[in-house]
Every structure is written in C-alpha cells, then in structure tokens.
Design a protein around this motif. Structure first.
Motif, PDB file in Angstrom:
ATOM      1  N   TRP A 110     -50.896 -16.030  51.898  1.00 40.42           N
ATOM      2  CA  TRP A 110     -50.525 -16.047  50.479  1.00 40.42           C
ATOM      3  C   TRP A 110     -50.308 -17.465  49.972  1.00 40.42           C
ATOM      4  O   TRP A 110     -50.448 -17.736  48.775  1.00 40.42           O
ATOM      5  CB  TRP A 110     -49.254 -15.218  50.274  1.00 40.42           C
ATOM      6  N   TRP A 111     -50.018 -18.388  50.858  1.00 38.96           N
ATOM      7  CA  TRP A 111     -49.798 -19.770  50.451  1.00 38.96           C
ATOM      8  C   TRP A 111     -51.094 -20.444  50.010  1.00 38.96           C
ATOM      9  O   TRP A 111     -51.056 -21.458  49.318  1.00 38.96           O
ATOM     10  CB  TRP A 111     -49.170 -20.560  51.605  1.00 38.96           C
ATOM     11  N   ASP A 112     -52.248 -19.883  50.397  1.00 36.85           N
ATOM     12  CA  ASP A 112     -53.536 -20.464  50.002  1.00 36.85           C
ATOM     13  C   ASP A 112     -53.902 -20.129  48.563  1.00 36.85           C
ATOM     14  O   ASP A 112     -54.859 -20.683  48.025  1.00 36.85           O
ATOM     15  CB  ASP A 112     -54.654 -19.967  50.930  1.00 36.85           C
ATOM     16  N   GLY A 141     -56.719 -16.839  44.428  1.00 33.41           N
ATOM     17  CA  GLY A 141     -58.161 -17.052  44.273  1.00 33.41           C
ATOM     18  C   GLY A 141     -58.879 -17.086  45.602  1.00 33.41           C
ATOM     19  O   GLY A 141     -59.929 -16.442  45.778  1.00 33.41           O
ATOM     20  N   LYS A 142     -58.324 -17.799  46.570  1.00 32.74           N
ATOM     21  CA  LYS A 142     -58.952 -17.874  47.887  1.00 32.74           C
ATOM     22  C   LYS A 142     -58.901 -16.531  48.612  1.00 32.74           C
ATOM     23  O   LYS A 142     -59.836 -16.167  49.330  1.00 32.74           O
ATOM     24  CB  LYS A 142     -58.261 -18.952  48.730  1.00 32.74           C
ATOM     25  N   ILE A 143     -57.810 -15.805  48.411  1.00 37.31           N
ATOM     26  CA  ILE A 143     -57.693 -14.492  49.048  1.00 37.31           C
ATOM     27  C   ILE A 143     -58.757 -13.535  48.516  1.00 37.31           C
ATOM     28  O   ILE A 143     -59.427 -12.820  49.281  1.00 37.31           O
ATOM     29  CB  ILE A 143     -56.277 -13.911  48.815  1.00 37.31           C
ATOM     30  N   ILE A 144     -58.938 -13.516  47.195  1.00 37.73           N
ATOM     31  CA  ILE A 144     -59.944 -12.648  46.585  1.00 37.73           C
ATOM     32  C   ILE A 144     -61.345 -13.061  47.020  1.00 37.73           C
ATOM     33  O   ILE A 144     -62.196 -12.218  47.350  1.00 37.73           O
ATOM     34  CB  ILE A 144     -59.828 -12.679  45.045  1.00 37.73           C
ATOM     35  N   SER A 145     -61.606 -14.374  47.054  1.00 41.40           N
ATOM     36  CA  SER A 145     -62.913 -14.881  47.482  1.00 41.40           C
ATOM     37  C   SER A 145     -63.201 -14.478  48.919  1.00 41.40           C
ATOM     38  O   SER A 145     -64.299 -14.025  49.250  1.00 41.40           O
ATOM     39  CB  SER A 145     -62.955 -16.399  47.336  1.00 41.40           C
ATOM     40  N   TRP A 146     -62.199 -14.636  49.792  1.00 44.39           N
ATOM     41  CA  TRP A 146     -62.387 -14.243  51.189  1.00 44.39           C
ATOM     42  C   TRP A 146     -62.631 -12.746  51.308  1.00 44.39           C
ATOM     43  O   TRP A 146     -63.512 -12.308  52.054  1.00 44.39           O
ATOM     44  CB  TRP A 146     -61.145 -14.611  51.993  1.00 44.39           C
TER      45      TRP A 146
END
Length: 246
Positions: A120-122, A125-130
């Motif tokens: 969650w610290w990333d 946006g990065k979570i959705i992209s991954w």
C-alpha cells in the motif's frame, strides 16, 4: 506447464488411458463402419460405371474405369484399416518439427507481472497497474492452456472418426470429404508447432523487464493480449498452411 512435454509427444503419449480408448473405438467400431461404407461406395461406383458405359459405349464396360474404381477402393481400404498407424505418423512429423526448436529460445506461458504485488505504500496507482497486468497475463495463459487441451482432444476425436471419413476415397463423388478430413487432421497436428512458434517469437520480441510493480510497463499489458489472440488464431494459420484457407 511444460509445453514441450505436452506438444512434443506422439499421439499415444499424450494420455495413455485416452489413447487406449481411441484404439478400442477405432478397432471395435469406426473401422467396421468405415469398411461397410467402403463396400457401399464401391458398389455405388461400379453401378455408376455401368450406367455411364451403357449410356456412352452401347453397353460396353470400359476396363480402365473398373480398374480405377478397384484401385481407389483398395486405397480407401488401406486408409480405413491403417488409421491407427497413419494419423499418429502424421502427428509424429509435427512432433519432429517441435523437437527441432526445443533448444532455440524460450517457450513459456505469460505471467509478466510479479506474483508479489506492491504494498500500500507504493500507491494505489501502482497497485491497480500491477493487478491489471497480472490478471491479463493469467487470463492469457488460461486461454492458451484451453487451446492446447482442445487441440489434444481434437487429435483423439479425429483419429477415432478417421475410418469413416477415409471410406469416401472409394467414391469419385465423395472423395473430397476424405481429402478435406486428412488436411484438417494435418492442420490440427501442425497447430502445436504454430503455438510454440508464436510463444517463442513473443518471448524474443517483447523481452519485458519482469521485475518491479508494473513489470515491464505497457508491453507487459499488451503483449499477453496479442499472444492470446494469435494463439486463438493458430488453428486458422495451420489450416491456411495445408490449403484449407483458414
């Protein structure tokens, strides 16, 4: 999934129980049906020959016409009774082609995004992209597996039905059915090689960086979709190669 383990085997090696069932069906059922149909086509062909002779030659039967009918009947008989050897031999030719490329390149199913997702610290946006890239890779891999399993089952089904289709070689009117069937079986056998070529080319062409949250950026999202579409079209590509027009 080891694709060479699945696609690089002979028909009898794909599934021992499945192949045993195929052999039983061919020997106890479809071969007998094919021979019955062959006799019917031969009688039909001889009757048609007499009809043409009576119409064109005042009742004289042309010996070469009768000889041709007997030759094609013998050919059909050889194909019907030899199905259990002929069609696996065709598949083994493709297996030979598959083994020739075994040590050239990489042939793997797609999973471009790292299984270890970002924290969650990333950022969201990065979570959705991954998540998108990971799901696309998994879905594409599932599509490829489904196509490969379907192709394997098709080999068995075509082998079991081959004696019926091959009986049409005894008839000049219906011979095209047997020719088309044989071409289709060749296309199904060749499809395994086409699938591996598509996967090998995609791995060499994209070469994304699989580390990190996004795992290669846009290419990791687009390439699995493109490869899945090409694998779905592998059957059409194989048919085009043998002259069935896709």
């Amino acid at each position: 999934m080891d694709l060479f383990e699945v696609l690089g085997k002979s028909s009898s090696g794909l599934n021992s129980k499945g192949w045993e069932y195929v052999v039983q069906v061919v020997s106890n059922s479809t071969t007998k049906v094919g021979l019955y149909l062959l006799i019917f086509f031969l009688i039909f062909e001889i009757g048609k020959t007499f009809e043409q002779a009576n119409r064109n030659n005042e009742g004289t039967v042309v010996p070469i016409t009768m000889f041709n009918a007997c030759v094609f009947a013998l050919l059909a008989g050889a194909l019907v009774t030899g199905t259990i050897f002929i069609l696996p031999f065709i598949n083994d030719i493709t297996v030979g082609g598959i083994n020739l490329i075994k040590n050239i390149g990489t042939y793997k199913l797609m999973s471009y995004a790292s299984p270890e997702g970002p924290s969650w610290w990333d950022g969201l946006g990065k979570i959705i992209s991954w998540l998108i890239t990971f799901l696309v890779g998994i879905i594409s891999s599932i599509i490829i597996v489904v196509v490969i399993v379907t192709r394997t089952l098709q080999l068995y089904v075509y082998t079991m039905l081959a004696p019926i289709a091959f009986s049409t070689f005894a008839s000049s009117e219906y011979r095209s059915i047997g020719v088309s069937f044989l071409k289709t079986y060749c296309a199904v056998s060749l499809q395994g090689l086409v699938i591996l070529l598509i996967l090998g080319l995609s791995n060499a062409f994209s070469a994304p960086n699989v580390s990190g949250a996004v795992a290669g950026g846009l290419s990791s999202l687009v390439m699995p979709i493109v490869v899945a579409v090409l694998v779905l079209q592998s059957g059409r590509i194989s048919k085009a190669i043998v002259g069935l027009g896709g």
